[in-house]
Design a protein around this motif. Structure first.
Motif, mmCIF file in Angstrom:
data_model
loop_
_atom_site.group_PDB
_atom_site.id
_atom_site.type_symbol
_atom_site.label_atom_id
_atom_site.label_comp_id
_atom_site.label_asym_id
_atom_site.label_seq_id
_atom_site.Cartn_x
_atom_site.Cartn_y
_atom_site.Cartn_z
ATOM 1 N N LEU A 105 0.818 -1.214 0.000
ATOM 2 C CA LEU A 105 0.000 0.000 0.000
ATOM 3 C C LEU A 105 0.855 1.270 0.000
ATOM 4 O O LEU A 105 0.527 2.234 -0.676
ATOM 5 C CB LEU A 105 -0.946 0.003 1.202
ATOM 6 N N THR A 106 1.969 1.250 0.750
ATOM 7 C CA THR A 106 2.821 2.439 0.787
ATOM 8 C C THR A 106 3.530 2.663 -0.542
ATOM 9 O O THR A 106 3.898 3.789 -0.858
ATOM 10 C CB THR A 106 3.863 2.356 1.929
ATOM 11 N N VAL A 142 -3.243 3.327 7.003
ATOM 12 C CA VAL A 142 -2.676 3.533 5.658
ATOM 13 C C VAL A 142 -3.629 3.143 4.527
ATOM 14 O O VAL A 142 -3.380 3.468 3.376
ATOM 15 C CB VAL A 142 -1.350 2.744 5.454
ATOM 16 N N ALA A 143 -4.712 2.422 4.869
ATOM 17 C CA ALA A 143 -5.589 1.907 3.809
ATOM 18 C C ALA A 143 -7.056 2.222 4.063
ATOM 19 O O ALA A 143 -7.479 2.426 5.194
ATOM 20 C CB ALA A 143 -5.417 0.404 3.684
ATOM 21 N N GLN A 162 -4.760 2.673 -1.049
ATOM 22 C CA GLN A 162 -4.001 3.600 -0.213
ATOM 23 C C GLN A 162 -4.874 4.779 0.209
ATOM 24 O O GLN A 162 -5.620 5.329 -0.594
ATOM 25 C CB GLN A 162 -2.777 4.100 -0.977
#
Length: 164
Positions: A105-106, A142-143, A162
């Motif tokens: 995701l990052t 983060v998601a 993201q």
């Protein structure tokens, strides 16, 4: 369209240096292009009258291809990475999978979380949804859940994207 392919009665002509030469017949424009030993290229066919420019067509095509290549280089493709889980997954295993998903995701990828059912696990599908919910909860910083959990055959899938 270039040179003889231009069949319009009159065209707005732009010279090789970018200066306006005014509105004239396509024949006159073609004569001026031949005089300069360059090509007559229609660059705005939808305009009234159409806009033509006197340029070196080979060089023009090369510049367009280069610009296109440069634009392609700058765009980022978003991949879909998959993380597979099972209904009776242990806490540590779930943490490891969440770490992998966090990394994806990052980087800007989407993550497809699949909960696979085998054999007798099929009878307890509804009670296993909490595994996907826990997974989404672990990554909520983060998601964001793009598509909620949905049963497809022998598996339950959910998509994470993201957070912006």
């Amino acid at each position: 369209m270039i040179n003889e392919q231009i069949r319009d009665k009159e065209v707005r002509l732009i010279g090789p240096d970018g200066e306006q030469l005014g509105i004239m017949s396509a024949r006159e424009a073609m004569a001026k292009a031949q005089e300069a030993e360059l090509d007559l290229v229609k660059i705005a066919p939808q305009a009234k009258p159409p806009v033509c420019k006197i340029i070196d067509y080979g060089k023009y095509r090369y510049e367009l291809a280069r610009k296109e290549k440069e634009a392609k280089k700058k765009q980022k493709t978003i991949d879909v990475k998959e993380v597979r889980l099972s209904p009776n997954i242990d806490t540590n295993d779930l943490n490891t999978k969440a770490g992998a998903a966090r990394k994806f995701l990052t980087k800007g990828d989407r993550v497809k979380v699949t909960l696979r059912f085998r054999g007798r696990e099929m009878a307890h599908m509804s009670s296993s949804k909490h595994v996907l919910d826990d997974f989404a909860e672990m990554l909520k910083d983060v998601a964001v859940v793009e598509k909620a959990a949905k049963v497809e055959g022998r598996s339950m899938t959910m998509f994470l994207a993201q957070k912006h």
